[in-house]
Enzyme design. Structure first.
Site, PDB file in Angstrom:
ATOM      1  CB  THR A  57      -0.780  -0.044   1.355  1.00  0.00           C
ATOM      2  OG1 THR A  57      -1.798  -1.060   1.148  1.00  0.00           O
ATOM      3  CG2 THR A  57      -1.755   1.352   1.475  1.00  0.00           C
ATOM      4  N   GLY A 210      -6.301 -12.355   2.209  1.00  0.00           N
ATOM      5  CA  GLY A 210      -7.103 -13.226   3.062  1.00  0.00           C
ATOM      6  C   GLY A 210      -6.222 -13.143   4.409  1.00  0.00           C
ATOM      7  CE1 TYR A 214      -6.693  -3.825   6.750  1.00  0.00           C
ATOM      8  CE2 TYR A 214      -5.121  -5.508   5.689  1.00  0.00           C
ATOM      9  CZ  TYR A 214      -5.415  -4.204   6.252  1.00  0.00           C
ATOM     10  OH  TYR A 214      -4.580  -3.044   6.448  1.00  0.00           O
TER      11      TYR A 214
END
Length: 404
Positions: A57, A210, A214
């Site tokens: 990110t 997964g 989250y």
């Protein structure tokens, strides 16, 4: 045997900002690095080396639209026959929990991804899109109706974590509401639609996120799922959403184009299992994925030394990823705090088929070459990992190549 590798020159058309370019060149792979430079079959793709770029990110996609600079960033790090996994990419507005992260759920986002993917392909690289729903790790400022974020149960993320939104921050995470069963079914279809959109944008495949606390991890981990319906209680029920999502994306684009990232030992965002529960549950999950979604491109797992997000645990850790590696028939990618020597050892020993690098890829656009020739690495600057504004290029596309 010494292997000569050639890297294509970097040229991204249409970007007006500064670019770093690496000239066309050959380099010799050091003998000790040979395990990292063997081919590997991932689905229908044959990789030419086993150094994978992690999903990272970077907060540089204004209003969830991938930006032109992302074409420079990813193509700088692309190599012939190398695999890159995109930064986490939202499957819906409901699934967003950070400012200026990209999406893959509308036509504008798909169109903006196309030149970025093409820039990677122009370098001979392979590119998977990581599909993301943050679940309870969101805030009403991101939600389409201004309501609370959603999760498996009404259990909020603790005050040990904070969230930033377009309105500022840091804020405390709000109390989520539990998803209704029909809403869960709808989210499964959102994953399938996002997978199709990724292929439409040119990606070679997708990775389902997964891991790391989250949405899918929230359903899977004991601490965050207190449901008593078909999505809670037993391990079979807690895994139901994960498996339904993998079946849906495989049905949409083919299992050979789908991977999944898991973090059995990670406690980020308060999604936790005990060590023994993590081992037992995820060995079983490997077996279930083999049986229920045969032919997946790969399994991607986070090492236990990254037990709380990106924070590394010092010292000896008794538990490993080996039980999961042995339980799956699929190519196995390991991520988390690897250095050159430990990456070589992991692949040479068979503990992993490929090694996933994150922070070192940020600061070393030519990381693959540096690992091949045992060149020193640029130091990374954590303060520029996440952009305060999406136009921030410092620490993004300005790290030097070896020639610079």
């Amino acid at each position: 045997m010494t292997v000569l590798r050639r890297e294509a020159s970097l040229k991204v058309v249409g970007f007006k900002g500064p670019q770093s370019a690496v000239p066309s060149q050959q380099y010799q792979v050091q003998q000790d690095a040979q395990p990292l430079f063997q081919p590997l079959q991932i689905g229908t793709l044959q990789l030419q080396h086993r150094i994978v770029m992690a999903p990272l990110t970077r907060n540089r996609a204004p209003s969830t639209i991938p930006a032109e600079a992302m074409a420079v960033y990813y193509s700088q790090r692309a190599t012939q026959g190398g695999l890159q996994i995109s930064e986490a990419t939202c499957i819906s507005q409901q699934g967003q929990g950070y400012p200026n992260v990209p999406g893959i759920h509308n036509a504008a986002q798909v169109e903006a991804w196309r030149p970025i993917v093409q820039a990677v392909h122009d370098k001979g690289g392979r590119f998977f899109c990581q599909l993301w729903h943050v679940g309870r790790a969101s805030h009403q400022d991101f939600q389409p109706d201004g309501g609370p974020p959603v999760g498996p149960s009404p259990i909020r993320v603790s005050d040990a974590f904070e969230i930033y939104t377009p309105k500022g921050g840091p804020f405390k995470y709000p109390m989520p509401r539990a998803l209704a069963v029909q809403e869960i079914k709808d989210i499964v279809q959102h994953y399938a639609a996002a997978a199709k959109n990724a292929i439409a944008a040119g990606f070679d495949g997708i990775e389902v996120h997964g891991a790391n606390g989250y949405l899918l991890d929230q359903f899977w981990k004991d601490s965050s799922n207190q449901r008593d319906d078909e999505y809670g209680g037993s391990d079979e029920n807690k895994a139901r959403l994960m498996i339904e999502v993998m079946e849906a994306v495989a049905g949409a684009i083919g299992a050979e184009r789908c991977g999944v990232r898991l973090s059995p030992y990670n406690s980020f965002l308060d999604a936790t299992d005990s060590v023994q529960r993590a081992i037992d549950k995820n060995v079983w999950l490997m077996q279930q994925l083999d049986a229920r979604v045969p032919g997946l491109a790969y399994i991607h797992m986070v090492e236990p030394r990254l037990a709380a997000g990106n924070a590394e645990i010092e010292g000896h850790i008794a538990h490993t990823l080996n039980p999961f590696r042995k339980a799956t028939s699929r190519p196995f990618l390991a991520a988390g705090g690897f250095k050159r020597d430990t990456a070589i050892a992991a692949v040479a020993s068979g503990e992993a088929d490929a090694v996933v690098f994150g922070r070192h890829f940020i600061s070393n656009p030519d990381l693959v070459r540096r690992l091949a020739v045992d060149a020193p690495l640029n130091k990374y600057d954590r303060s520029t990992f996440y952009a305060a504004q999406p136009g921030q290029m410092e620490g993004y596309i300005d790290y030097p190549f070896l020639e610079e």
